[in-house]
Design an enzyme around this catalytic site. Structure first.
Site, short mmCIF file in Angstrom:
data_model
loop_
_atom_site.label_atom_id
_atom_site.label_comp_id
_atom_site.label_asym_id
_atom_site.label_seq_id
_atom_site.Cartn_x
_atom_site.Cartn_y
_atom_site.Cartn_z
N GLY A 26 -37.81 124.86 21.94
CA GLY A 26 -39.10 125.38 22.36
C GLY A 26 -39.61 126.40 21.37
O GLY A 26 -39.39 126.27 20.16
N SER A 53 -38.99 117.58 23.96
CA SER A 53 -38.88 118.17 22.62
C SER A 53 -38.07 117.31 21.66
O SER A 53 -38.07 117.55 20.46
CB SER A 53 -38.23 119.56 22.71
N HIS A 108 -30.76 136.53 24.08
CA HIS A 108 -30.98 137.45 25.19
C HIS A 108 -29.65 137.59 25.91
O HIS A 108 -28.90 136.61 26.03
CB HIS A 108 -32.06 136.91 26.13
N ASP A 191 -35.01 145.12 28.35
CA ASP A 191 -35.91 143.97 28.40
C ASP A 191 -36.40 143.72 29.82
O ASP A 191 -37.60 143.56 30.07
CB ASP A 191 -35.20 142.73 27.85
#
Length: 336
Positions: A26, A53, A108, A191
């Site tokens: 992505g 994708s 992350h 975050d």
């Protein structure tokens, strides 16, 4: 102040002869894959068979495998799929197929920090997180520039995990702008807090509250939308370019005076108490547990909330006003 690393601190040769598997293609996935390849690294892409994708990645010249196949072939695996999917994919498709020295990389820290993924203790685990959208990461790289990156080390089994993190960050272009070291805990918790208290939750609720206050007072919805929602971009652009001081320097003296006397009243002690409570719930895992349960039960609250948010009056007003702005590419989410 955090120490900042650059390309001169990184050794890209560490990635020579290594195969990096990018899981997901992505926004971030395509940028990581293409930048690393252009930096001389062997990259493969891992997607599920029905992924839309897959054709895009193959068109871009990548070998595309299932996650299980990629895990068997790779020396570094970068997790770039959504947070709530990472644990199940790791347990069912990655862990059973890992080579002995394969390193796990994340953009992350959510799944690792909150214990959804518990890596084997003899394996390097690190983070490389560009601080910009994927299209910008790719564009800056093509222009010979870069987007700043965060790195963090969760496990250093080889004694070289930081060196590999720096090499990866350099490979995606981060070393051209600056690489800042953090921790999985710090990156994850800041975050989540930023998203909830300010960027998504706080700002969107503030805009809607301002809009509703003006409409309920009898002002035209179009005027309320322009003043409380549409013009926020002008303010944010100035902050983005030069900080809060540049924004305050650039706006009118009337706006500066209003900023000074009204801001602390709107975001007062009560708001700060809520922010501290939100941070506590992030730190103690309450938010993570709620988010995981929401996904496990089919996201019932999110679906209800998203439908109501999409049907809000301000959304209809904004849609009509954007038709008057030919310089803007119109965006619209699918209807529920």
């Amino acid at each position: 102040m955090a120490k900042v690393y650059y390309d001169s601190d990184a050794n890209l040769n560490l990635l020579d002869g290594k195969t990096i598997a990018i899981i997901g293609y992505g926004s971030q996935g395509h940028a990581h894959a293409q930048n690393l390849r252009d930096s001389g690294t062997k990259v493969i892409v891992a997607l599920h068979d029905e992924s839309k994708s897959k054709a895009i990645a193959e068109k871009d010249g990548f070998e595309v495998y299932t996650v299980s196949e990629a895990a068997k072939k790779s020396d570094v695996i970068m997790f770039l799929m959504p947070d709530h999917l990472q644990a199940s994919i790791y347990k069912t498709e990655i862990l059973p197929n890992l080579k002995k020295d394969t390193k796990l990389a994340f953009a992350h820290g959510f799944a690792v920090h909150f214990g959804q993924i518990v890596p084997e203790t003899d394996r390097d685990v690190f983070m490389v997180a560009p601080k910009g959208p994927g299209h910008m990461v790719r564009q800056m790289y093509k222009e010979g520039k870069g987007v700043p990156c965060l790195i963090a080390i969760y496990q250093d089994a080889s004694g070289k995990a930081k060196d590999f993190a720096l090499a990866y960050a350099s490979g995606v272009g981060g070393g051209r702008a600056g690489i800042i070291e953090t921790s999985f805990r710090e990156e994850t918790e800041t975050d989540l807090f930023g998203e909830q208290a300010v960027l998504c939750g706080g700002v969107s609720e503030l805009m809607q509250a301002g809009y509703q206050t003006l409409v309920e007072a009898g002002y035209q919805p179009e005027m309320a939308y322009f003043e409380c929602i549409n013009e926020l971009k002008l303010i944010v652009d100035m902050i983005f370019e030069g900080g809060l001081s540049w924004m305050r320097y650039s706006v009118s003296d009337t706006a500066k005076y209003g900023d000074m006397i009204a801001g602390p009243r709107v975001i007062g002690e009560e708001s700060r108490k809520v922010m501290k409570q939100l941070l506590k719930e992030i730190q103690d895992g309450t938010f993570a547990r709620d988010w995981i349960l929401e996904n496990q039960t089919g996201r019932p609250r999110m679906m209800k909330w998203a439908k109501a948010a999409q049907e809000a009056d301000c959304e209809a007003v904004g849609k009509e006003l954007r038709k008057m702005m030919p310089w803007m590419e119109q965006k619209e989410v699918p209807k529920f």
